[in-house]
Design an enzyme around this catalytic site. Structure first.
Site, mmCIF file in Angstrom:
data_model
loop_
_atom_site.group_PDB
_atom_site.id
_atom_site.type_symbol
_atom_site.label_atom_id
_atom_site.label_comp_id
_atom_site.label_asym_id
_atom_site.label_seq_id
_atom_site.Cartn_x
_atom_site.Cartn_y
_atom_site.Cartn_z
ATOM 1 N N TYR A 474 38.008 24.212 36.112
ATOM 2 C CA TYR A 474 38.201 24.769 37.420
ATOM 3 C C TYR A 474 39.011 23.789 38.449
ATOM 4 O O TYR A 474 39.871 24.082 38.929
ATOM 5 C CB TYR A 474 36.956 25.206 37.866
ATOM 6 C CG TYR A 474 37.119 26.197 39.109
ATOM 7 C CD1 TYR A 474 37.263 27.505 39.214
ATOM 8 C CD2 TYR A 474 36.491 25.495 40.613
ATOM 9 C CE1 TYR A 474 37.166 28.028 40.379
ATOM 10 C CE2 TYR A 474 36.722 26.197 41.934
ATOM 11 C CZ TYR A 474 37.049 27.317 41.660
ATOM 12 O OH TYR A 474 37.344 27.865 43.064
ATOM 13 N N ASP A 637 40.298 43.524 43.272
ATOM 14 C CA ASP A 637 40.038 42.234 43.446
ATOM 15 C C ASP A 637 40.811 42.112 44.904
ATOM 16 O O ASP A 637 42.194 41.857 45.123
ATOM 17 C CB ASP A 637 40.945 41.253 42.565
ATOM 18 C CG ASP A 637 40.408 39.705 42.832
ATOM 19 O OD1 ASP A 637 39.888 39.517 43.623
ATOM 20 O OD2 ASP A 637 40.781 39.035 41.783
ATOM 21 N N HIS A 672 37.018 40.715 41.519
ATOM 22 C CA HIS A 672 37.154 39.326 41.077
ATOM 23 C C HIS A 672 36.197 38.618 39.921
ATOM 24 O O HIS A 672 36.374 37.578 39.535
ATOM 25 C CB HIS A 672 36.880 38.383 42.407
ATOM 26 C CG HIS A 672 37.520 36.907 42.482
ATOM 27 N ND1 HIS A 672 39.144 36.656 41.921
ATOM 28 C CD2 HIS A 672 37.305 35.674 42.504
ATOM 29 C CE1 HIS A 672 39.332 35.517 42.093
ATOM 30 N NE2 HIS A 672 37.802 34.771 42.278
#
Length: 703
Positions: A474, A637, A672
């Site tokens: 990430y 999203d 999302h």
């Protein structure tokens, strides 16, 4: 039209031949803008338009999905992977319980339910009763139960409805005893806490003004306000409690202290842990807000209170965080000093501070008195991730969830007085966790920084040939990547693959300095760390060249786009999900404006120069062979708007980057990630794993 024949040689294996792919023709527009003397072309600007309202974009989406689905249907083992994923997903899943009055509230999924069901028990040994079952809310299962909060006495419940994956919430209320809904309904709620008044008369929440028609999923989120809603009244009569119209970029979240005496409003401008704290004395009707902490300079996360003393986790004068006490006048005294490990969270339960630490990305839990004196540790079930430990100061108990790469999330009760840890809900699964090896290794990045790397694989696997490996990371927003269980990752390892998680800079694994070393002008360190992880896996013989797939989501999707541009030779397949791909325009949509804390401001030249160098959309290297790429996003999203992925894929497909497929999978009625139905998750991972297996040489079921 651009015809590509997907052919790729993996080591000594035979060439992988696929049918020719004809990509849709994507219209190139004439947009060219001058940024600090540089002409920047944006030929696919029109793909930023909302797919729900622009027929032209909708037609493009349908065409791209048609090409992608046709390709995916040719992949061997796709159906078998989906079947195995379905079996692995079919286990009970629980979330942390919350006690209110005599009732315990928690969610449970029986395995393959699209949405988890909210249950209530009267007492620990009470019979569970389904209170809210969202599975009947939508035919496609895409309407979810989001945040929920019981009143202090446990007789009422506020809950948020999330439709189709959007960040917008509609808040409703119900009577717990009868499970009957109340008439109350609160709209245009987003990024909000739900905080009940102690007497149960109503709740505090945060909302935005109603967006202009057609702008709900793209307009910037500004001027968030805190309101009080009194039960039984229309939303139009809600009382504005706190707002900062002179500072429209501030967002506000409200909490009520356990004794009901104070409303604590936490305000932030971006994603950094830099907050202002405002107090409102609820014992005095009409009391004016008093700012306790000014300046947006440090983290101030409320751990609890005792009378007019507030306990906060803060990084002020402590990059790895410490715990301090503030009185209502702002006087500060240190309670728990900074340690070598990073403080992750803290709460006051049973008269003690329960503090979780990150030790090389693993959880350790320590206890302290309110005077800061050490009071022991919590014995966790193993090495992994523990979250929870919330409750009231007078509670004799708290709950925590524990998970690791090979251990599904289990819920435990912790008795603060005795230290006893007992199971509350431990799922039964169709595999043996002992069949999997979890290793933590460390490697050196380009500049010599030591970076942790988890490597997980099936026991007995022969690593010497270099196994197909999936590398995930990430690397942003001070978010630590922790050991956790995923049935999808387990399926990858069952097929003989290795799963690797790199704890790269930009995250919160080692406090503020680790975060700072991977943001703004230092963002390249994130990409260097990830590339070094890939090189380490190859050099150590864990995987081989042509056998490494990479994946990341959101900020991690940006990571995958950037490193694919920088080192396309290193990876066999890339799976960027819901990524931020246009770094010059991210701040113009919905929540994008918050991200300037990590990315910088595109309209300021020093930041622009950095962003321009790594923006995935702007740095595709024409004439260089790229790995196979499958981008994933969703039409609803409104966190990272899908236009990012649309534009990026259009640019990929227009470039001369080799013969491997460069495709996009666009989910409908999804956002999302949160609230996505189980069946859509299984279908998505079946496609991803079949694609990655094809290009890394991983054997799939039936081969």
């Amino acid at each position: 039209m651009k015809n590509l024949v997907a052919a790729f040689l993996l080591g000594a294996a035979a060439p992988v031949i696929a049918a020719p792919i004809t990509y849709p023709v994507t219209e190139r527009g004439p947009v060219v803008e001058n940024h600090f003397g540089q002409p920047i072309a944006d030929p696919y600007r029109w793909l930023e338009n909302d797919v729900r309202t622009d027929p032209k974009v909708a037609e493009w989406v349908a065409s791209e999905n048609g090409v992608t689905n046709a390709y995916l249907s040719t992949l061997p083992g796709r159906a078998a992977i989906k079947q195995r994923l379905t079996a692995l997903w079919n286990y009970e899943r629980f979330e942390l319980p919350e006690k209110a009055g005599a009732n315990y509230f928690y969610t449970r999924n029986d395995g393959l339910q699209n949405q988890s069901v909210l249950y209530v028990r009267a007492g620990l040994e009470g019979t569970p009763r389904a209170l809210i079952d969202p599975n009947g809310w939508a035919k496609d299962g895409a309407t979810a139960l989001a945040e929920w909060k019981p009143s202090k006495d446990g007789t009422k419940l506020a809950y948020a409805v999330q439709d189709g994956g959007t960040d917008w919430r509609t808040v409703r209320l119900l009577d717990v005893a009868t499970a009957q809904p109340l008439a109350d309904e609160l709209k245009w709620v987003k990024f909000s806490n739900l905080a009940w008044a102690k007497d149960g008369s109503g709740l505090y929440y945060s909302r935005f003004a109603e967006p202009a028609a057609g702008a709900a999923f793209q307009a910037l989120n500004e001027n968030q306000q805190v309101y009080f809603h009194r039960l039984g009244t229309p939303q139009a009569q809600d009382v504005l409690v706190y707002a900062t119209p002179d500072r429209p970029k501030l967002g506000h979240s409200a909490q009520v202290t356990e004794d009901g005496a104070w409303l604590v409003v936490t305000s932030a401008e971006g994603t950094d842990d830099r907050y202002e704290i405002t107090l409102i004395d609820l014992r005095k009707p009409g009391a004016a807000p008093v700012t306790l902490v000014k300046g947006l300079e440090n983290n101030w996360t409320l751990a609890g209170s005792a009378g007019d003393t507030f306990y906060f986790v803060t990084n002020k004068d402590a990059p790895l965080q410490r715990i301090v006490a503030l009185d209502a006048a702002g006087a500060v005294r240190e309670i728990v000093p900074q340690d070598k490990a990073t403080i992750d969270s803290a709460a006051i339960v049973g008269g003690k501070l329960v503090v979780t630490y990150l030790v090389d990305a693993r959880t350790e839990v320590r206890l302290f008195g309110l005077d800061g004196q050490p009071a022991g540790k919590v014995d966790l079930p193993g090495i992994g991730t523990a979250i929870g430990f919330e409750g009231d100061a007078g509670d004799p108990e708290t709950f925590f969830a524990f998970t690791s790469f090979n251990v599904p999330k289990a819920i435990y009760r912790y008795d603060v007085a005795t230290g006893a840890v007992t199971p509350f809900a431990v799922p039964k699964v169709a595999f043996d966790p002992a069949d999997y090896v979890v290793e933590q290794r460390f490697y050196r990045s380009k500049d010599g920084t030591r970076v942790p790397l988890f490597v997980v694989y099936r026991k007995g696997a022969n690593l010497k040939p270099g196994l197909p490996t999936l590398l995930y990371a990430y690397g942003g927003f001070n978010i630590a990547s922790r050991p956790s269980f995923s049935p999808a990752n387990l399926a990858w390892m069952e097929m003989g693959g290795v799963y690797a998680l790199a704890n790269i800079r930009g995250g919160g694994e080692y406090g503020k300095a680790w975060h700072d070393a991977g943001r703004l002008a230092n963002k390249q360190n994130v990409f260097d760390d990830f590339i070094a992880a890939g090189e380490y896996l190859i050099n150590e013989g864990i995987t081989g060249r042509g056998r490494l797939a990479i994946m990341g989501r959101s900020n991690g999707g940006l990571l995958i786009g950037a490193v694919t541009n920088q080192r396309p030779d290193l990876f066999a397949a890339a799976l960027p999900a819901v990524g931020v791909m246009d770094m010059l325009r991210f701040d113009r949509f919905t929540a994008g404006r918050y991200w300037v804390d990590d990315y910088g401001y595109p309209d300021r030249q020093p930041d622009f120069d950095v962003l321009r160098r790594y923006s995935p959309y702007h740095n595709i290297r024409d004439g260089v062979p790229y790995p196979a790429i499958l981008v994933t996003t969703a039409d609803t999203d409104d966190r990272v708007v899908p236009g990012h992925s649309f534009k990026y894929v259009a640019a990929l497909q227009a470039a001369r980057i080799g013969d491997r497929p460069h495709l996009i999978r666009i989910e409908t009625r999804a956002g999302h990630g949160s609230g996505k139905p189980t069946d859509k998750l299984i279908a998505e991972f079946a496609d991803l794993w079949a694609f990655a297996a094809r290009w890394t040489g991983l054997a799939v079921p039936g081969q």
